[in-house]
Write a protein that holds these residues in place. Sequence first.
Motif, PDB file in Angstrom:
ATOM      1  N   GLU A 100      10.000  40.124   9.485  1.00  0.00           N
ATOM      2  CA  GLU A 100       9.011  41.091   8.615  1.00  0.00           C
ATOM      3  C   GLU A 100      10.042  42.159   8.001  1.00  0.00           C
ATOM      4  N   THR A 101      11.203  42.704   8.786  1.00  0.00           N
ATOM      5  CA  THR A 101      11.951  43.615   8.271  1.00  0.00           C
ATOM      6  C   THR A 101      12.910  42.878   6.862  1.00  0.00           C
ATOM      7  N   VAL A 102      13.163  41.483   7.185  1.00  0.00           N
ATOM      8  CA  VAL A 102      13.771  40.998   5.903  1.00  0.00           C
ATOM      9  C   VAL A 102      12.926  41.309   4.797  1.00  0.00           C
ATOM     10  N   SER A 103      11.596  40.820   4.861  1.00  0.00           N
ATOM     11  CA  SER A 103      10.632  40.935   4.077  1.00  0.00           C
ATOM     12  C   SER A 103      10.368  42.264   3.305  1.00  0.00           C
ATOM     13  N   LYS A 104      10.586  43.263   4.172  1.00  0.00           N
ATOM     14  CA  LYS A 104      10.506  44.685   3.706  1.00  0.00           C
ATOM     15  C   LYS A 104      11.477  45.093   2.950  1.00  0.00           C
ATOM     16  N   HIS A 105      12.653  44.658   3.136  1.00  0.00           N
ATOM     17  CA  HIS A 105      14.264  44.877   2.436  1.00  0.00           C
ATOM     18  C   HIS A 105      13.943  44.216   0.998  1.00  0.00           C
ATOM     19  N   LEU A 106      13.396  43.037   1.015  1.00  0.00           N
ATOM     20  CA  LEU A 106      13.124  42.269  -0.300  1.00  0.00           C
ATOM     21  C   LEU A 106      12.147  43.004  -1.254  1.00  0.00           C
ATOM     22  N   ARG A 107      11.114  43.420  -0.662  1.00  0.00           N
ATOM     23  CA  ARG A 107       9.874  44.250  -1.285  1.00  0.00           C
ATOM     24  C   ARG A 107      10.529  45.411  -1.827  1.00  0.00           C
TER      25      ARG A 107
END
Length: 124
Positions: free
Chosen positions: A55-62
């Motif tokens: 989820e944190t990876v996804s947040k960084h990408l967003r």
Amino acid sequence: MIDTIQARPEVAREESPIPRHFTQLSAEQATALADDYQAGIRVKELAAKYGISRETVSKHLRRRAITPRKVGLDAQQIKEAVRLYEQGDSLATIGTRMGVTAHTVRSRLLEVGVRMRSSYEHLL
């Protein structure tokens, strides 16, 4: 009381398997993470590499306005999934064969216009 607990290690509090610290990525690490993702590395692998959650990876990408890739199947695999599904294979069987979940298979089949069978249709 402490002496009693130390004398009986089986009742002593165990370490939690969940780490209680949070990894903060530097700006350079966040940039490297985004570059890795765009190079084709999967979110799960990035999470392990950088020691953060998916989820944190996804947040960084967003935050960097990077469009997420479709999960799991490329155009050729979708074509094969359509063929197998129309042949009568279940979503779960196709997913296992292709290394994705049944939900992913279903989503991709719906995107290309495949009509889903009812759960009892194979009995008719």
